[in-house]
Design a protein around this motif. Sequence first.
Motif, mmCIF file in Angstrom:
data_model
loop_
_atom_site.group_PDB
_atom_site.id
_atom_site.type_symbol
_atom_site.label_atom_id
_atom_site.label_comp_id
_atom_site.label_asym_id
_atom_site.label_seq_id
_atom_site.Cartn_x
_atom_site.Cartn_y
_atom_site.Cartn_z
ATOM 1 N N ALA A 127 70.153 54.008 66.452
ATOM 2 C CA ALA A 127 69.814 55.145 65.521
ATOM 3 C C ALA A 127 68.388 55.039 64.795
ATOM 4 O O ALA A 127 67.491 55.676 65.573
ATOM 5 N N LEU A 128 68.175 53.753 64.694
ATOM 6 C CA LEU A 128 66.875 53.086 64.379
ATOM 7 C C LEU A 128 65.964 52.967 65.227
ATOM 8 O O LEU A 128 64.365 52.945 65.023
ATOM 9 N N SER A 129 66.137 52.299 66.185
ATOM 10 C CA SER A 129 65.077 52.215 67.245
ATOM 11 C C SER A 129 64.261 53.715 68.277
ATOM 12 O O SER A 129 63.745 53.942 68.044
ATOM 13 N N THR A 130 65.243 54.641 68.407
ATOM 14 C CA THR A 130 65.232 56.025 68.189
ATOM 15 C C THR A 130 64.050 56.093 67.577
ATOM 16 O O THR A 130 62.987 57.070 67.358
ATOM 17 N N ARG A 131 64.427 56.102 66.642
ATOM 18 C CA ARG A 131 63.542 56.819 65.169
ATOM 19 C C ARG A 131 62.342 55.742 64.563
ATOM 20 O O ARG A 131 61.255 56.487 64.014
ATOM 21 N N LEU A 132 62.773 54.746 65.024
ATOM 22 C CA LEU A 132 61.242 53.940 64.687
ATOM 23 C C LEU A 132 60.592 54.021 65.632
ATOM 24 O O LEU A 132 59.181 53.600 66.085
ATOM 25 N N ASP A 133 60.853 53.756 67.051
ATOM 26 C CA ASP A 133 60.280 53.487 68.606
ATOM 27 C C ASP A 133 59.450 51.809 67.936
ATOM 28 O O ASP A 133 58.261 51.414 68.215
ATOM 29 N N GLU A 137 74.014 51.050 64.107
ATOM 30 C CA GLU A 137 72.034 51.542 63.676
ATOM 31 C C GLU A 137 70.838 50.829 64.471
ATOM 32 O O GLU A 137 70.058 51.737 64.036
ATOM 33 N N TYR A 150 68.152 57.052 76.659
ATOM 34 C CA TYR A 150 67.204 56.687 75.575
ATOM 35 C C TYR A 150 66.688 57.736 74.944
ATOM 36 O O TYR A 150 65.224 58.049 75.946
ATOM 37 N N SER A 151 65.918 58.295 73.748
ATOM 38 C CA SER A 151 65.281 59.322 73.679
ATOM 39 C C SER A 151 63.945 59.381 73.144
ATOM 40 O O SER A 151 62.576 59.583 72.523
ATOM 41 N N ALA A 152 63.089 57.453 73.164
ATOM 42 C CA ALA A 152 62.456 57.421 72.384
ATOM 43 C C ALA A 152 61.132 57.737 73.583
ATOM 44 O O ALA A 152 60.938 57.641 74.130
#
Length: 222
Positions: free
Chosen positions: A42-48, A39, A75-77
């Motif tokens: 996933a959250l780090s990518t979405r929340l940046d 999680e 990593y895509s953020a």
Amino acid sequence: MTIEVLIADDQAMVRAGFAALLDAHDGIAVTGQATNGAEAVALSTRLDPDVILMDVRMPELDGIEATRRILGPNYSAAKVPRILMLTTFDIDDYVYDALQAGASGFLLKDALPEELVHAVRVIAAGDALLSPSVTRRLIAQFASQKPRATASSSLLADLTDREREVLILIGQGRSNTEIAAALFIAEQTVKTHVGKVLAKIGARDRVQAVIFAYNTGLAEPA
């Protein structure tokens, strides 16, 4: 500027306590909470987020592997967060592995509230060496137990004699003030040298520079 924080811990009370503490301080906002390493990724990518508080031991995906994935090339953020590892023990084999994976530092879970807030601010600012003496003790203990990486002669060759001296002292866990006193130079000059050293060896922060110093043989475990 508000420091956005993601908390990753499998214990609900720990997450809630950290979130309430950090949200109560100006300039810090908890934007997400993860119950395991998967999680967190996933959250780090979405929340940046700017900073991730990452528990070392979590189900499904532990904090070390989550750190590797977040700080890895895929990593895509938009920005790469700084990761502060949370651990129950001050000397923990997993912590050394986490630092090798790219984490910027570590903090004990029973640290005082003001220490947690200070740690988040320090990590966000990029001054990752939270406690030189503790970090030196941690890395020195495990550096002697881990196989050394092959020294990068090209990176070392790029350093001036003074920069090499500074790197050796960083490897010993010295603060900028202590380095300035040891080399009889101004603290601002030390900051300039440290910045150049980090850039030349490709280190994100001082913790990575400490590990580089040990792995290349410039610093020896006590």
